[in-house]
Design an enzyme around this catalytic site. Structure first.
Site, short mmCIF file in Angstrom:
data_model
loop_
_atom_site.label_atom_id
_atom_site.label_comp_id
_atom_site.label_asym_id
_atom_site.label_seq_id
_atom_site.Cartn_x
_atom_site.Cartn_y
_atom_site.Cartn_z
N GLU A 274 17.76 33.30 -44.28
CA GLU A 274 16.78 32.59 -43.42
C GLU A 274 16.90 33.04 -41.97
O GLU A 274 17.12 32.22 -41.08
CB GLU A 274 17.05 31.09 -43.47
N ARG A 313 15.76 27.85 -22.72
CA ARG A 313 17.10 28.30 -23.15
C ARG A 313 18.11 28.43 -22.01
O ARG A 313 19.26 28.04 -22.18
CB ARG A 313 17.00 29.61 -23.93
N CYS A 342 9.93 20.18 -11.20
CA CYS A 342 10.71 19.35 -10.27
C CYS A 342 12.03 18.92 -10.88
O CYS A 342 12.25 17.74 -11.18
CB CYS A 342 9.87 18.14 -9.88
N1 LLP Z 1 18.01 28.14 -41.26
C1 LLP Z 1 18.28 26.91 -40.79
C2 LLP Z 1 18.51 25.81 -41.75
C3 LLP Z 1 18.33 26.66 -39.40
O1 LLP Z 1 18.61 25.45 -38.96
C4 LLP Z 1 18.10 27.73 -38.49
C5 LLP Z 1 18.14 27.51 -37.05
C6 LLP Z 1 17.80 29.01 -39.04
C7 LLP Z 1 17.77 29.17 -40.41
C8 LLP Z 1 17.51 30.20 -38.15
O2 LLP Z 1 18.61 30.57 -37.40
P1 LLP Z 1 18.62 31.97 -36.60
O3 LLP Z 1 18.57 33.08 -37.60
O4 LLP Z 1 17.46 31.99 -35.69
O5 LLP Z 1 19.91 31.93 -35.87
N2 LLP Z 1 17.21 26.68 -30.21
C9 LLP Z 1 18.48 27.39 -30.32
C10 LLP Z 1 18.79 27.78 -31.75
C11 LLP Z 1 18.72 26.64 -32.75
C12 LLP Z 1 18.91 27.06 -34.18
C13 LLP Z 1 18.38 26.03 -35.13
N3 LLP Z 1 18.45 26.40 -36.51
C14 LLP Z 1 18.47 28.59 -29.38
O6 LLP Z 1 17.50 28.78 -28.65
O7 LLP Z 1 19.45 29.32 -29.31
#
Ligand code: LLP
Length: 417
Positions: A274, A313, A342
């Site tokens: 994923e 971020r 702000c």
């Molecule tokens: N699968 C599940 C169940 C997840 O919760 C997430 C991300 C992913 C896959 C994808 O993860 P990736 O491959 O993108 O690392 N907003 C934060 C990151 C939050 C991640 C949430 N879950 C940021 O900007 O760093």
């Protein structure tokens, strides 16, 4: 691979000058590279070829239909965490049989919507959720395929807000409880045990935590396989980290594959991944225009037209995003790049060495394709930016800039005075 390069002093997005995109579509502006997405998808598919995984793109990362659609065309499925994401994935052309539904708080309405669509599986994060899915499936006369989410209690060595596989996190079931939960699932005739899910965190740069997690569930997977004939899928989530800073080593798919493949080959399960950030993070930039350069008593502020509502971020995770000029300049300055919001947390960079800029100059915030627009808000009543997709020499608006009317759409007049 980098689809955003300086060519003769001008920043290019594939074969298109970023300056021309800013003039045409305005700023702040998200610009995505289709070739970069294709390249990342191909690299991961190649590295993992021995197990032919189903790559379920994590839709939360960048929800634009053109981005989801690009990945769907390449053969990706989707990882969704809400009815809204499921709607987006289906609308962008992802077949339901390739969609996994995760998240700790699925409502009855969302579960029923997903059951009617007929998904690959639900990932299940608690016993009450298991019972609720079983009850909804029974009521609709359907069978729900489920994969319980294991919390292996490993440290993914990332920012604590984005680690999800430690025992103190709200996600998944610990390894002592999970086997009992599988027995509970087996007792529900409206459930089919499809597999096991894990997702230990995000922006993981070292492959070792993935190996630790797989080691922890090895015995469990063998027992489940032997016990349940329908147990077929191993979904190890996303989390592959990318390069944000010069000199930082991303988690190369080959290094990742070397660590995870031995487990997967031995278990003979169908593998689901994923990834989100890995596919789209470096496929996007946020283009912003300098409004003012302000000399404060202790530092310089470059005030731009993008703020924390457009890219949260940096303040939320102390995340570093490189900022480059759209047209090369000679001098350097040191200062903060801040937005118009702000709040003192409204910064894109702090105490950063920057190109010397003047009012009207354009800057590009790099690595903004993941969790950029998707986490944008209307705070301070700012319309969200436009989004553009570039493919070779072509470019297309894939989401128009929000207008002031968009800000109040949906609000209603009080029925009394
Ligand atoms: N699968 C599940 C169940 C997840 O919760 C997430 C991300 C992913 C896959 C994808 O993860 P990736 O491959 O993108 O690392 N907003 C934060 C990151 C939050 C991640 C949430 N879950 C940021 O900007 O760093």
């Amino acid at each position: 691979m980098n689809s955003f390069q300086m060519v003769r002093g001008r920043l290019m997005a594939e074969s298109v000058a970023v300056k021309s995109l800013a003039s045409r579509y305005g700023t702040p502006l998200y610009v995505y590279s289709r070739s970069h997405i294709e390249g990342q998808y191909a690299a991961l598919t190649r590295a993992m070829a021995p197990v032919k995984p189903l790559i379920c793109y994590s839709v939360k990362v960048n929800t634009n239909a053109a981005v989801i659609g690009t990945l769907a065309e390449l053969g990706a499925g989707a990882d969704v965490v809400s009815g809204g994401e499921l709607y987006r994935a289906r609308r962008a052309g992802v077949p339901p049989s390739r969609i996994a539904f995760a998240g700790v708080g699925k409502t009855r309405e969302e579960i029923e919507y997903a059951l009617r669509a007929g998904l690959l599986f639900f990932t299940v994060e608690s016993e009450p959720e298991l019972d609720r899915i079983a009850e909804c499936a029974r009521r609709l006369g359907r069978k729900a395929r489920i994969a319980l989410r294991a919390n292996p209690d490993v440290d993914p060595e990332t920012h604590h807000y984005i680690s999800t596989g430690k025992k103190e996190n709200k996600f998944g079931l610990d390894l002592r409880r999970i086997e009992r939960a599988y027995r509970r699932a087996a007792a529900h005739s409206s459930l089919e045990i499809a597999g096991l899910h894990m997702h230990i965190g995000s922006q993981i740069l070292n492959p070792a935590p993935f190996a630790h997690a797989l080691e922890r569930v090895a015995g469990l997977c063998r027992r489940l396989r032997a016990r349940y004939p329908t147990f077929r899928y191993l979904d190890i989530g996303g989390g592959l980290g990318i390069q944000y800073k010069p000199g930082q080593h991303p988690l190369d798919p080959a290094r990742f594959a070397k660590v995870v493949l031995p487990f997967m080959k031995e278990w003979g399960l169908s593998v689901v991944l994923e990834p989100g950030r890995f596919l789209v993070g470096n496929a996007g930039i946020l283009v912003t225009r300098v409004q003012y350069v302000k000399n404060g008593p202790s530092k310089k502020f470059v005030i731009v037209d993008a703020g924390m509502n457009d890219l949260i971020r940096p303040p939320l995770y102390q995340a570093h995003h490189e900022i480059v000029p759209v047209r090369a300049t000679r001098g350097k300055i040191v200062g903060d790049v801040v937005g118009p919001i702000c709040e003192s947390a409204d910064f894109l960079a702090q105490d950063r060495q920057l190109p010397s800029v003047r009012e009207g100059d354009l800057l590009a915030v790099l690595s903004a394709g993941a969790y950029g627009f998707a986490m944008a808000s209307n705070y301070n009543s700012r319309g969200r930016p436009a989004e553009v997709l570039v493919h070779g020499r072509r470019h297309a608006l894939i989401r128009r800039r929000e207008t002031r009317e968009d800000l109040v759409r949906g609000e209603q007049r009080l029925p009394w005075r």
